[in-house]
Scaffold this motif. Structure first.
Motif, PDB file in Angstrom:
ATOM      1  N   ASN A 102      62.132  44.776  50.111  1.00  0.00           N
ATOM      2  CA  ASN A 102      62.733  45.614  51.149  1.00  0.00           C
ATOM      3  C   ASN A 102      62.036  46.963  51.240  1.00  0.00           C
ATOM      4  O   ASN A 102      62.698  48.009  51.328  1.00  0.00           O
ATOM      5  CB  ASN A 102      64.222  45.804  50.843  1.00  0.00           C
ATOM      6  N   VAL A 103      60.716  46.938  51.208  1.00  0.00           N
ATOM      7  CA  VAL A 103      59.930  48.174  51.274  1.00  0.00           C
ATOM      8  C   VAL A 103      60.318  48.969  52.529  1.00  0.00           C
ATOM      9  O   VAL A 103      60.396  48.427  53.635  1.00  0.00           O
ATOM     10  CB  VAL A 103      58.426  47.861  51.289  1.00  0.00           C
ATOM     11  N   GLY A 104      60.601  50.243  52.312  1.00  0.00           N
ATOM     12  CA  GLY A 104      60.946  51.112  53.434  1.00  0.00           C
ATOM     13  C   GLY A 104      62.422  51.136  53.774  1.00  0.00           C
ATOM     14  O   GLY A 104      62.864  51.942  54.594  1.00  0.00           O
ATOM     15  N   GLU A 120      54.025  56.870  39.045  1.00  0.00           N
ATOM     16  CA  GLU A 120      54.924  57.974  39.365  1.00  0.00           C
ATOM     17  C   GLU A 120      55.324  57.946  40.836  1.00  0.00           C
ATOM     18  O   GLU A 120      54.498  57.701  41.721  1.00  0.00           O
ATOM     19  CB  GLU A 120      54.238  59.308  39.039  1.00  0.00           C
ATOM     20  N   GLN A 121      56.583  58.164  41.102  1.00  0.00           N
ATOM     21  CA  GLN A 121      57.144  58.207  42.455  1.00  0.00           C
ATOM     22  C   GLN A 121      57.096  56.849  43.176  1.00  0.00           C
ATOM     23  O   GLN A 121      57.275  56.787  44.398  1.00  0.00           O
ATOM     24  CB  GLN A 121      56.431  59.256  43.327  1.00  0.00           C
ATOM     25  N   PHE A 122      56.873  55.773  42.427  1.00  0.00           N
ATOM     26  CA  PHE A 122      56.856  54.444  43.068  1.00  0.00           C
ATOM     27  C   PHE A 122      58.250  54.094  43.590  1.00  0.00           C
ATOM     28  O   PHE A 122      58.412  53.631  44.716  1.00  0.00           O
ATOM     29  CB  PHE A 122      56.369  53.382  42.082  1.00  0.00           C
ATOM     30  N   ILE A 123      59.261  54.303  42.754  1.00  0.00           N
ATOM     31  CA  ILE A 123      60.654  54.124  43.176  1.00  0.00           C
ATOM     32  C   ILE A 123      61.230  55.503  43.475  1.00  0.00           C
ATOM     33  O   ILE A 123      61.178  56.398  42.632  1.00  0.00           O
ATOM     34  CB  ILE A 123      61.493  53.427  42.085  1.00  0.00           C
ATOM     35  N   ILE A 127      61.516  51.889  47.934  1.00  0.00           N
ATOM     36  CA  ILE A 127      60.073  51.947  47.708  1.00  0.00           C
ATOM     37  C   ILE A 127      59.450  52.146  49.083  1.00  0.00           C
ATOM     38  O   ILE A 127      59.722  51.366  50.002  1.00  0.00           O
ATOM     39  CB  ILE A 127      59.536  50.655  47.070  1.00  0.00           C
ATOM     40  N   LYS A 128      58.662  53.191  49.235  1.00  0.00           N
ATOM     41  CA  LYS A 128      58.029  53.456  50.527  1.00  0.00           C
ATOM     42  C   LYS A 128      56.707  52.718  50.630  1.00  0.00           C
ATOM     43  O   LYS A 128      55.984  52.574  49.643  1.00  0.00           O
ATOM     44  CB  LYS A 128      57.816  54.963  50.717  1.00  0.00           C
ATOM     45  N   ALA A 129      56.417  52.238  51.832  1.00  0.00           N
ATOM     46  CA  ALA A 129      55.127  51.575  52.063  1.00  0.00           C
ATOM     47  C   ALA A 129      54.007  52.559  51.834  1.00  0.00           C
ATOM     48  O   ALA A 129      54.062  53.725  52.276  1.00  0.00           O
ATOM     49  CB  ALA A 129      55.071  51.037  53.488  1.00  0.00           C
ATOM     50  N   LEU A 130      52.973  52.118  51.117  1.00  0.00           N
ATOM     51  CA  LEU A 130      51.863  53.023  50.803  1.00  0.00           C
ATOM     52  C   LEU A 130      50.659  52.735  51.698  1.00  0.00           C
ATOM     53  O   LEU A 130      50.487  51.639  52.184  1.00  0.00           O
ATOM     54  CB  LEU A 130      51.463  52.842  49.327  1.00  0.00           C
TER      55      LEU A 130
END
Length: 219
Positions: free
Chosen positions: A164-166, A203-206, A216-219
């Motif tokens: 459920n990215v984003g 870092e900052q993945f979650i 989790i934001k799409a990278l």
């Protein structure tokens, strides 16, 4: 994977819950068909194990109602009705599999693992966000190509977030993915799992959405 077990025999249900939980499934149990239909309509599980001889309604009627709500939900009929015609009727009525009682628990587990593999293939065989890759078939996670060691609940939590990215996942919704109804859950259980995951991930993945949940934001 979350299993809804619809079975009116308490001793059989308890034995199945124990066996399935040991294999990593989250199991919720109901004895009545009407409650099962309401449960599927409210929050569909990943798969259903359905007895046909229920006290309030015939399991075939439950199956038909489930199919009207969700045509894709995997359903395995587990019943004492063992004739060829019963099996044909069950499969033609919308069941994905049919297992007659008495049965071997290992066979039931093997059939549910088939459902699990099929669901993983239909969703995403591989989930990749940045330098984190999850192979849902092998149930493995790699960061920068190196294997990551996760507990069962850490893996399930990360899988839900990566699928459920984003989209923000609330604490309550994450608890339903990780725990069965009636489980004793510490008030900070999700936070503890997130804390352990963060120590293993970039870092900052979650990310925390304060007052709402995690994403989790799409990278």
């Amino acid at each position: 994977m979350q299993v809804l077990l619809i079975e009116d025999d308490p001793s059989l249900a308890q034995g199945l819950k124990t066996s399935l939980k040991r294999e990593g499934f989250i199991v919720n149990h109901l004895q009545l068909g009407r409650l099962a239909i309401e449960s599927v309509a409210t929050a569909a599980p990943d798969m259903v194990v359905l007895d046909l001889g229920l006290p309030d309604m015939d399991g075939q009627d439950v199956l038909r109602a489930i199919r009207k709500i969700n045509a894709e939900l995997p359903v395995l009929i587990l019943t004492a009705r063992s004739s060829l015609q019963d099996k044909v009727d069950g499969l033609d009525g919308g069941a994905d599999d049919y297992l007659a009682k008495p049965f071997d628990t290992d066979e039931l587990l093997a059939r549910l693992r088939v459902f699990e593999r099929r669901l993983s293939s239909l969703k995403h065989a591989e989930l990749v966000v940045g330098n984190v890759a999850m192979d849902t078939k092998a149930q493995q996670v790699k960061v920068n190509g190196a294997d990551l060691e996760l507990s069962r609940r850490e893996y399930m939590l990360l899988k839900t977030l990566m699928e459920n990215v984003g989209r923000v996942q609330t604490r309550d919704s994450l608890e339903t993915k990780l725990y069965s109804w009636g489980d004793e859950i510490a008030s900070n259980a999700i936070e503890v799992h997130i804390h352990h995951l963060r120590k293993k991930l970039p870092e900052q993945f979650i990310r925390t959405v304060r007052g709402v949940g995690y994403t989790i934001k799409a990278l």
